[in-house]
Write an enzyme that holds these catalytic residues in place. Structure first.
Site, mmCIF file in Angstrom:
data_model
loop_
_atom_site.group_PDB
_atom_site.id
_atom_site.type_symbol
_atom_site.label_atom_id
_atom_site.label_comp_id
_atom_site.label_asym_id
_atom_site.label_seq_id
_atom_site.Cartn_x
_atom_site.Cartn_y
_atom_site.Cartn_z
ATOM 1 N N LYS A 1 -2.288 -5.073 9.441
ATOM 2 C CA LYS A 1 -0.894 -4.717 9.147
ATOM 3 C C LYS A 1 -0.201 -4.188 10.393
ATOM 4 C CE LYS A 1 1.913 -2.203 5.806
ATOM 5 N NZ LYS A 1 1.871 -1.518 4.509
ATOM 6 N N ASN B 1 -4.776 -0.904 8.399
ATOM 7 C CA ASN B 1 -3.513 -0.217 8.672
ATOM 8 C C ASN B 1 -3.561 0.414 10.066
ATOM 9 O OD1 ASN B 1 -1.241 1.380 8.682
ATOM 10 N ND2 ASN B 1 -1.897 2.723 7.021
ATOM 11 N N SER C 1 0.821 -1.210 0.000
ATOM 12 C CA SER C 1 0.000 0.000 0.000
ATOM 13 C C SER C 1 0.855 1.261 0.000
ATOM 14 C CB SER C 1 -0.896 -0.020 1.234
ATOM 15 O OG SER C 1 -1.656 1.158 1.289
ATOM 16 N N CYS D 1 0.417 3.284 10.589
ATOM 17 C CA CYS D 1 0.993 4.401 9.834
ATOM 18 C C CYS D 1 1.699 5.364 10.778
ATOM 19 C CB CYS D 1 -0.076 5.163 9.060
ATOM 20 S SG CYS D 1 0.631 6.569 8.191
HETATM 21 C C1 LIG Z 1 5.659 6.455 -0.086
HETATM 22 C C2 LIG Z 1 5.088 5.367 0.796
HETATM 23 C C3 LIG Z 1 3.736 5.419 1.168
HETATM 24 C C4 LIG Z 1 3.180 4.431 1.990
HETATM 25 N N1 LIG Z 1 1.852 4.482 2.308
HETATM 26 C C5 LIG Z 1 1.293 3.490 3.060
HETATM 27 C C6 LIG Z 1 -0.111 3.459 3.345
HETATM 28 O O1 LIG Z 1 -0.876 4.311 2.907
HETATM 29 N N2 LIG Z 1 -0.589 2.449 4.121
HETATM 30 C C7 LIG Z 1 0.228 1.454 4.610
HETATM 31 O O2 LIG Z 1 -0.257 0.567 5.298
HETATM 32 N N3 LIG Z 1 1.549 1.451 4.338
HETATM 33 C C8 LIG Z 1 2.100 2.430 3.573
HETATM 34 N N4 LIG Z 1 3.459 2.405 3.285
HETATM 35 C C9 LIG Z 1 4.287 1.292 3.815
HETATM 36 C C10 LIG Z 1 4.469 0.182 2.780
HETATM 37 O O3 LIG Z 1 3.225 -0.370 2.392
HETATM 38 C C11 LIG Z 1 5.395 -0.925 3.306
HETATM 39 O O4 LIG Z 1 4.838 -1.448 4.496
HETATM 40 C C12 LIG Z 1 6.802 -0.427 3.625
HETATM 41 O O5 LIG Z 1 7.196 0.547 2.697
HETATM 42 C C13 LIG Z 1 7.844 -1.550 3.664
HETATM 43 O O6 LIG Z 1 8.023 -2.190 2.416
HETATM 44 P P1 LIG Z 1 9.150 -1.768 1.330
HETATM 45 O O7 LIG Z 1 10.447 -1.687 2.042
HETATM 46 O O8 LIG Z 1 9.096 -2.834 0.276
HETATM 47 O O9 LIG Z 1 8.733 -0.429 0.803
HETATM 48 C C14 LIG Z 1 4.015 3.380 2.470
HETATM 49 C C15 LIG Z 1 5.368 3.335 2.083
HETATM 50 C C16 LIG Z 1 5.913 4.300 1.262
HETATM 51 C C17 LIG Z 1 7.368 4.213 0.866
#
Ligand SMILES: Cc1cc2nc3c(=O)[nH]c(=O)nc-3n(C[C@H](O)[C@H](O)[C@H](O)COP(=O)(O)O)c2cc1C
Ligand SMILES: Cc1cc2nc3c(=O)[nH]c(=O)nc-3n(C[C@H](O)[C@H](O)[C@H](O)COP(=O)(O)OP(=O)(O)OC[C@H]3O[C@@H](n4cnc5c(N)ncnc54)[C@H](O)[C@@H]3O)c2cc1C
Lengths: 303, 255
Positions: free
Chosen positions: A165, A127, A21, A130
């Site tokens: 999450k 979620n 997400s 956050c």
């Molecule tokens: C720009 C950005 C926006 C994100 N927005 C959300 C969100 O709206 N809801 C959520 O549960 N996680 C959000 N995340 C977290 C990601 O879903 C994920 O849990 C986290 O980035 C770890 O995975 P990665 O290292 O592959 O990015 C966001 C991450 C990034 C980088």
């Protein structure tokens, strides 16, 4: 032919690769680059009761092998999602999940109830982790009583697959994992971003408008792997692992640690085709190791 | 349609201690690119440059199938790019963003300062392709900041300002007579460069009720509308530099 199908509760995934997400828009942002239908599932942007503008600019800082973000749940709100976005994405032939966010239990309930009515959304990812909004979000996911309360209430109104999450910003992730599983979660996904900070030494000021933000990308992978492994040993529900995944080897590591599926986030920004490359890479790994069914890899870590 | 394309470096021209121009050849024909659009460059070989770097399209030569980028060294990523040599490979996502309005009149003024000259050459080319000759004002700190003037002269009427007076008029772009006119006849202004410079152009436009388009350089992680980090405060709420921009009419910005 190797089998890549995995199940998360009632969800049938054609392979273990999903998108995280907030890093994949609503899906169409990637239509020029991949066939979204090839994925096991996608999780769309965190959706709240009302439209949110999110935090002021600057919202991003690159750090070694990672990035901090402080988007702060900017999104169109659940009603607009249903009227304008859902029609565009409901016919993807994959599991389209909505990341449900909020500041109060009532807000989580409102969003969950409205999404429950959408035929083509087979599950939600709640979620409670956050780090970028003042109220709610991570506050729910970092204390056992509040995590339990929000999951119990949402469970009453949400009938399909409920994934919760988890936040890594806790002392013991297994405590929260146990509590939300008892409260009715069908599956858990982890990890959300780690609370971090970046400073511009020349200007002697913080880089993000919010001072602190959420760290993601390869830098967090060892922490994420450790947490998936701990939670896999603590609860019996399926896990979706994420945090810093960039290639099929990373995916396999998460599965060995106990994840049934994975979500890929930040890596989509660097290579918008990373998800489909991981699917090919898993097949190659399985052939190389003589594994016929990807499910054999889940929690198969040798000790 | 946005594409991910492998390019080969054809040349890397050092302009001065901080600016350089990369000429790149793709492994297939270049897609249609509008003036003001940008690319996301993958910088391999350093753990501090995981994310791609957004860079404006400086020029496109469809006959030779060559794309050029005008880059200023500011940190590790751009330094890495400055060290590329002929034959090196580079992976780009393009074309990204919206682009400038192409006018119907020669009475338009293009203002570029520092590395903000980057998108102005291709804009001038696109305007010239319509048989028009725009006014082009390039500003720098000193003489060596301004180079390749002949290329701009092929497309329009060019003037230069430098802060030390080593080339053209002495001072900022806003000190140039074109921007001191009492009753300017410009139909549209374009600006790219440091924010104070773009604001000065905007003030000139506001005073004389001329629309101004600026190209913004907000930091971003993806470049194609997924990360939502490059937000700009506009009259329509938060908009994305990468998708709704990078070109904005200053009326939409709260300038
Ligand atoms: C720009 C950005 C926006 C994100 N927005 C959300 C969100 O709206 N809801 C959520 O549960 N996680 C959000 N995340 C977290 C990601 O879903 C994920 O849990 C986290 O980035 C770890 O995975 P990665 O290292 O592959 O990015 C966001 C991450 C990034 C980088
Ligand atoms: C749409 C768009 C078009 C651009 N076009 C060009 C161009 O044509 N030519 C060009 O030289 N540059 C351009 N830039 C800016 C360029 O992307 C940055 O200078 C580059 O990403 C810096 O990378 P780095 O690794 O060298 O520096 P970093 O190590 O990432 O940063 C070094 C220093 O530069 C600052 N910086 C980093 N990114 C930006 C940014 N986006 N804007 C302002 N300051 C920044 C940092 O705060 C830091 O102080 C553009 C930016 C955008 C968003």
């Amino acid at each position: 032919m190797v089998n890549l199908n995995v199940n998360i509760d009632k969800l049938k995934l054609k392979n273990p690769i999903m998108t995280a997400s907030g890093t994949f828009g609503y899906g169409p942002e990637f239509d020029d680059f991949i066939h979204v239908d090839d994925l096991g599932g996608i999780v769309v942007k965190g959706t709240t009761g009302k439209h949110r503008e999110g935090n002021p600019y600057p919202r991003m800082a690159e750090t070694p092998m990672g990035m901090l973000n402080a988007v702060g749940l900017q999104n169109v709100g659940v009603d607009h999602f249903i009227s304008d976005i859902y029609p565009q994405i409901k016919d993807y032939n994959t599991n389209v999940l909505v990341n449900v966010s909020g500041s109060t239990i009532d807000e989580y309930l409102e969003v969950a109830e409205k999404i429950n009515a959408l035929e083509k959304i087979p599950g939600i990812e709640l979620n409670i982790s956050c780090p970028n909004v003042k109220e709610g979000g991570m506050a729910f996911g970092t204390s056992c009583p509040s995590a339990q309360a929000v999951v119990e209430e949402v469970r009453k109104v949400y009938k399909k697959t409920l994934i919760v999450k988890l936040s890594p910003n806790v002392t013991d992730v297994t405590e929260i994992a146990r509590v939300v599983t008892e409260a009715g979660a069908d599956a858990l996904s982890l990890i959300n971003t780690l609370l971090g900070m970046a400073i511009d030494a020349e200007k002697q000021s913080p880089i993000l408008s919010t001072v602190t933000g959420g760290l993601s990308g390869p830098a967090v992978k060892p922490v994420a792997l450790r947490m998936v492994w701990q939670v896999a040993n603590a609860v019996d529900v399926p896990l979706i692992g994420m945090g810093g995944i960039r290639n099929a080897t990373d995916v396999i590591e998460f599965m060995l640690a106990g994840a049934t599926a994975v979500e890929i986030g930040t890596a989509n920004f660097v290579d918008p085709q990373v998800t489909v490359k991981c699917i090919d890479g898993i097949k190659a790994y399985m052939q190389r190791h003589g594994v016929d069914d990807v499910n054999e890899l889940i929690g198969a870590l040798r000790k | 349609m946005k594409q991910i394309i492998d390019f080969t470096v054809v040349s890397n021209k050092t302009l001065n201690h901080e600016h350089f121009v990369l000429e790149l050849k793709p492994d297939k024909p270049l897609p249609e690119i509008s003036a003001g659009q940008f690319v996301e460059v993958r910088v391999d070989g350093s753990e501090n440059t995981m994310l791609r770097r957004p860079i404006s399209v400086h020029d496109v030569d469809y006959d030779k199938n060559i794309l050029s980028l005008f880059i200023k060294k500011v940190g590790e990523g751009t330094r890495h790019l400055s060290e590329l040599t002929e034959g090196d490979n580079l992976n780009l996502i393009l074309p990204l963003g919206n682009g400038f309005t192409i006018p119907d009149s020669s009475n338009v003024l293009l203002v570029g300062g520092g590395c903000g000259v980057a998108p102005m050459l291709y804009l001038a080319r696109k305007i010239a392709e319509k048989g028009l000759r725009p006014f082009i004002l390039l500003g720098g700190k000193t003489k060596t900041d301004i180079s390749g003037i002949a290329a701009y002269q092929a497309f329009g009427k060019v003037a230069i300002t430098t802060e030390d007076g080593s080339e053209g008029e002495k001072g900022f772009v806003s000190d140039h007579p074109w921007m001191k006119q009492e009753t300017p006849d410009f139909k549209l202004l374009y600006a790219c460069g440091p924010e104070p410079m773009m604001k000065a152009v905007n003030d000139f436009g506001k005073k004389h009720e001329i629309d101004t388009e600026v190209s913004l350089e907000h930091t971003m992680a993806c470049g194609f509308g997924a990360c939502l980090t490059c937000v700009v405060d506009t009259t329509k709420g938060h908009q994305l530099t990468c998708k709704d921009g990078p070109v904005f009419n200053t009326k939409e910005l709260k300038w």
